[in-house]
Design a protein around this motif. Structure first.
Motif, PDB file in Angstrom:
ATOM      1  N   VAL A  52       6.725  -4.519  11.781  1.00 22.83           N
ATOM      2  CA  VAL A  52       6.008  -3.296  12.173  1.00 22.83           C
ATOM      3  C   VAL A  52       6.740  -2.623  13.333  1.00 22.83           C
ATOM      4  O   VAL A  52       6.933  -1.399  13.350  1.00 22.83           O
ATOM      5  N   ALA A  53       7.199  -3.447  14.289  1.00 22.72           N
ATOM      6  CA  ALA A  53       7.909  -2.880  15.439  1.00 22.72           C
ATOM      7  C   ALA A  53       9.189  -2.182  14.985  1.00 22.72           C
ATOM      8  O   ALA A  53       9.550  -1.113  15.482  1.00 22.72           O
ATOM      9  N   TRP A  54       9.845  -2.784  14.005  1.00 15.86           N
ATOM     10  CA  TRP A  54      11.088  -2.217  13.473  1.00 15.86           C
ATOM     11  C   TRP A  54      10.810  -0.865  12.817  1.00 15.86           C
ATOM     12  O   TRP A  54      11.583   0.084  12.955  1.00 15.86           O
ATOM     13  N   ALA A  55       9.672  -0.767  12.094  1.00 11.34           N
ATOM     14  CA  ALA A  55       9.319   0.483  11.417  1.00 11.34           C
ATOM     15  C   ALA A  55       9.032   1.575  12.434  1.00 11.34           C
ATOM     16  O   ALA A  55       9.205   2.766  12.151  1.00 11.34           O
ATOM     17  N   ALA A  56       8.598   1.165  13.623  1.00 11.65           N
ATOM     18  CA  ALA A  56       8.246   2.157  14.645  1.00 11.65           C
ATOM     19  C   ALA A  56       9.483   2.772  15.285  1.00 11.65           C
ATOM     20  O   ALA A  56       9.421   3.866  15.859  1.00 11.65           O
ATOM     21  N   ILE A  57      10.609   2.078  15.191  1.00 13.90           N
ATOM     22  CA  ILE A  57      11.815   2.584  15.874  1.00 13.90           C
ATOM     23  C   ILE A  57      12.376   3.797  15.132  1.00 13.90           C
ATOM     24  O   ILE A  57      12.532   3.761  13.918  1.00 13.90           O
TER      25      ILE A  57
ATOM     26  N   LEU B 203       0.848  -1.196   0.000  1.00 16.31           N
ATOM     27  CA  LEU B 203       0.000   0.000   0.000  1.00 16.31           C
ATOM     28  C   LEU B 203       0.882   1.244   0.000  1.00 16.31           C
ATOM     29  O   LEU B 203       2.022   1.204   0.471  1.00 16.31           O
ATOM     30  N   ASP B 204       0.332   2.332  -0.540  1.00 18.89           N
ATOM     31  CA  ASP B 204       1.067   3.606  -0.462  1.00 18.89           C
ATOM     32  C   ASP B 204       0.951   4.125   0.960  1.00 18.89           C
ATOM     33  O   ASP B 204      -0.085   3.993   1.602  1.00 18.89           O
ATOM     34  N   ILE B 205       2.025   4.720   1.413  1.00 21.17           N
ATOM     35  CA  ILE B 205       1.975   5.296   2.753  1.00 21.17           C
ATOM     36  C   ILE B 205       1.167   6.591   2.675  1.00 21.17           C
ATOM     37  O   ILE B 205       1.467   7.470   1.860  1.00 21.17           O
ATOM     38  N   PRO B 206       0.063   6.666   3.432  1.00 25.57           N
ATOM     39  CA  PRO B 206      -0.834   7.817   3.275  1.00 25.57           C
ATOM     40  C   PRO B 206      -0.220   9.122   3.788  1.00 25.57           C
ATOM     41  O   PRO B 206       0.592   9.108   4.709  1.00 25.57           O
ATOM     42  N   ASN B 207      -0.623  10.189   3.125  1.00 18.05           N
ATOM     43  CA  ASN B 207      -0.206  11.536   3.551  1.00 18.05           C
ATOM     44  C   ASN B 207      -1.456  12.345   3.850  1.00 18.05           C
ATOM     45  O   ASN B 207      -2.556  11.952   3.499  1.00 18.05           O
ATOM     46  N   GLY B 208      -1.282  13.495   4.430  1.00 19.26           N
ATOM     47  CA  GLY B 208      -2.396  14.426   4.624  1.00 19.26           C
ATOM     48  C   GLY B 208      -3.348  13.971   5.706  1.00 19.26           C
ATOM     49  O   GLY B 208      -2.933  13.456   6.741  1.00 19.26           O
ATOM     50  N   GLU B 209      -4.644  14.115   5.411  1.00 23.34           N
ATOM     51  CA  GLU B 209      -5.724  13.937   6.393  1.00 23.34           C
ATOM     52  C   GLU B 209      -5.639  12.636   7.178  1.00 23.34           C
ATOM     53  O   GLU B 209      -5.662  12.638   8.390  1.00 23.34           O
ATOM     54  N   GLU B 210      -5.527  11.499   6.399  1.00 24.54           N
ATOM     55  CA  GLU B 210      -5.631  10.200   7.057  1.00 24.54           C
ATOM     56  C   GLU B 210      -4.311   9.720   7.655  1.00 24.54           C
ATOM     57  O   GLU B 210      -4.221   8.641   8.197  1.00 24.54           O
ATOM     58  N   ALA B 211      -3.266  10.519   7.491  1.00 23.17           N
ATOM     59  CA  ALA B 211      -1.933  10.020   7.818  1.00 23.17           C
ATOM     60  C   ALA B 211      -1.620  10.149   9.298  1.00 23.17           C
ATOM     61  O   ALA B 211      -0.692  10.837   9.675  1.00 23.17           O
TER      62      ALA B 211
ATOM     63  N   LYS C 105      -0.086   8.714  12.777  1.00 27.03           N
ATOM     64  CA  LYS C 105       1.218   8.057  12.881  1.00 27.03           C
ATOM     65  C   LYS C 105       1.136   6.520  12.892  1.00 27.03           C
ATOM     66  O   LYS C 105       1.855   5.828  12.163  1.00 27.03           O
ATOM     67  N   GLY C 106       0.201   5.988  13.686  1.00 33.00           N
ATOM     68  CA  GLY C 106       0.090   4.527  13.834  1.00 33.00           C
ATOM     69  C   GLY C 106      -0.138   3.834  12.500  1.00 33.00           C
ATOM     70  O   GLY C 106       0.507   2.835  12.167  1.00 33.00           O
ATOM     71  N   LYS C 107      -1.050   4.406  11.711  1.00 28.94           N
ATOM     72  CA  LYS C 107      -1.387   3.808  10.422  1.00 28.94           C
ATOM     73  C   LYS C 107      -0.171   3.819   9.498  1.00 28.94           C
ATOM     74  O   LYS C 107       0.120   2.838   8.806  1.00 28.94           O
ATOM     75  N   ARG C 108       0.537   4.959   9.499  1.00 31.69           N
ATOM     76  CA  ARG C 108       1.729   5.079   8.634  1.00 31.69           C
ATOM     77  C   ARG C 108       2.777   4.030   8.994  1.00 31.69           C
ATOM     78  O   ARG C 108       3.339   3.354   8.134  1.00 31.69           O
ATOM     79  N   ILE C 109       3.005   3.901  10.288  1.00 23.89           N
ATOM     80  CA  ILE C 109       4.019   2.936  10.743  1.00 23.89           C
ATOM     81  C   ILE C 109       3.614   1.516  10.373  1.00 23.89           C
ATOM     82  O   ILE C 109       4.411   0.719   9.877  1.00 23.89           O
ATOM     83  N   PHE C 110       2.318   1.212  10.550  1.00 23.78           N
ATOM     84  CA  PHE C 110       1.839  -0.134  10.262  1.00 23.78           C
ATOM     85  C   PHE C 110       2.047  -0.472   8.784  1.00 23.78           C
ATOM     86  O   PHE C 110       2.597  -1.523   8.433  1.00 23.78           O
ATOM     87  N   ILE C 111       1.637   0.480   7.910  1.00 20.77           N
ATOM     88  CA  ILE C 111       1.754   0.209   6.467  1.00 20.77           C
ATOM     89  C   ILE C 111       3.218   0.107   6.051  1.00 20.77           C
ATOM     90  O   ILE C 111       3.598  -0.786   5.276  1.00 20.77           O
ATOM     91  N   GLU C 112       4.039   0.977   6.629  1.00 19.85           N
ATOM     92  CA  GLU C 112       5.476   0.926   6.302  1.00 19.85           C
ATOM     93  C   GLU C 112       6.069  -0.427   6.721  1.00 19.85           C
ATOM     94  O   GLU C 112       6.804  -1.075   5.959  1.00 19.85           O
ATOM     95  N   GLY C 113       5.697  -0.865   7.923  1.00 19.77           N
ATOM     96  CA  GLY C 113       6.186  -2.160   8.427  1.00 19.77           C
ATOM     97  C   GLY C 113       5.752  -3.302   7.539  1.00 19.77           C
ATOM     98  O   GLY C 113       6.553  -4.181   7.192  1.00 19.77           O
TER      99      GLY C 113
END
Ligand SMILES: [Zn+2]
Length: 318
Positions: A313-318, A158-166, A168-176
């Motif tokens: 996901v945990a790694w992406a959060a660091i 998935l694309d990492i969301p920006n703006g309104e819906e972005a 932090k938790g959601k971004r980290i999850f998708i990145e992970g």
């Protein structure tokens, strides 16, 4: 005139007796295994170290008593030896692994190792043969399936969301999760190119589960992890041979529902046959335990994947 029913009954009885006789002969052959060559009573002088001895091998340097002048027969035998005929024969080990797998594995674990080819080396050789067969019989078939799987996996990114819906938790999850998909693809790529390593690793997991499930077996109670590992490596070799036969029979691989190119019911059947001979449980119990081993393996794999995702996901959060 004789009663035709009686004659029919008699014929069926004789046929039944014959089948039973054949089956019991096969069974006793399966249990017996490789006969050891008789001990030579003649006195020999070793051509290598000149020790005089009786027996098949020199006690000082290990050279065979059969070593003689170079004759044509001797040369042929030596050439065949390179291909694994003679002691530690590869074809013989494969043959036994097809015809009496559980008993052969039992023999090997009990220390009768001289007649058989070393298991891990054999797994690598058979896997190579499998890959070659696959390339000849069904070139591109597996590649096609694999490419489709990789594309559908990439679509899940998935694309990492920006703006309104972005938030932090959601971004980290998708990145992970995206990182997980990338690494997962690399790992499967590696295993696809090194199938024997994949088999060794996945059968280590099988060994762990089989050790637990079959710990109270009548024939081999409390087998340790190394024994279970070697038995699983031999089973993997046998399964690779069955996969090869399946690929040749179907001109390609229709089945990718397990790591072998065969339907899962056949995989269960082969494992059931092996476990019945190796552990000696009743038919019903062996069937249940075989199912347990395979189901346990899938559950463990699933748990490993979940843990791996969580770590990504945990790694992406660091
Ligand atoms: Zn010698």
């Amino acid at each position: 005139m004789k009663n035709p029913l009686k004659i029919l009954g008699k014929t069926i009885c004789t046929a039944y007796d014959r089948v039973c006789g054949t089956l019991s002969r096969i069974d006793s052959w399966q249990r017996k295994g490789v006969k050891v060559a008789p001990l030579s009573a003649e006195s020999h002088e070793c051509l290598n170290c000149h020790t005089t001895f009786t027996g098949n091998f020199c006690p000082r340097c290990g050279q065979s008593a059969g070593v003689s002048r170079f004759t044509f027969k001797h040369a042929i035998n030596k050439t065949l030896e390179v291909w694994g005929l003679g002691n530690r024969s590869l074809p013989r080990t494969l043959w036994h692994l097809i015809c009496r797998p559980g008993y052969m594995i039992g023999d090997y674990l009990d220390g009768r190792q001289a007649p058989y080819f070393p298991p891990i080396k054999m797994l690598f050789l058979v896997t190579t043969a499998f890959v070659v067969t696959q390339h000849i019989v069904a070139p591109g078939a597996m590649d096609g399936i694999y490419t489709d799987a990789t594309i559908s996996l990439s679509d899940k990114k998935l694309d990492i969301p920006n703006g309104e819906e972005a938030y932090k938790g959601k971004r980290i999850f998708i990145e992970g999760m995206n990182n997980f998909i990338d690494v997962f693809k690399n790992v499967t790529d590696f295993f696809r190119q090194n199938q024997a390593i994949e088999l060794v690793l996945s059968h280590s997991l099988f060994a762990l589960i089989a050790m637990r499930v079959f710990r109270r077996s009548p024939l081999r109670p409390n087998m340790n992890l190394t024994e279970c590992f070697f038995s699983q490596i031999l089973i993997a070799t046998q399964l690779m041979m069955v996969s090869m036969a399946c690929i040749i029979a179907t001109q390609g691989s229709k089945w990718i529902d397990n790591m072998y190119c065969m339907p899962t019911w056949l995989l269960l059947l082969v494992m059931f046959y092996d476990y019945k001979q190796l552990y000696g449980f009743s038919l019903l119990r062996t069937a249940w335990f075989t199912f347990k081993v395979l189901a346990g393996w899938w559950i463990m794999m699933f748990l490993l994947l979940v843990v791996w995702m969580a770590l990504s996901v945990a790694w992406a959060a660091i």
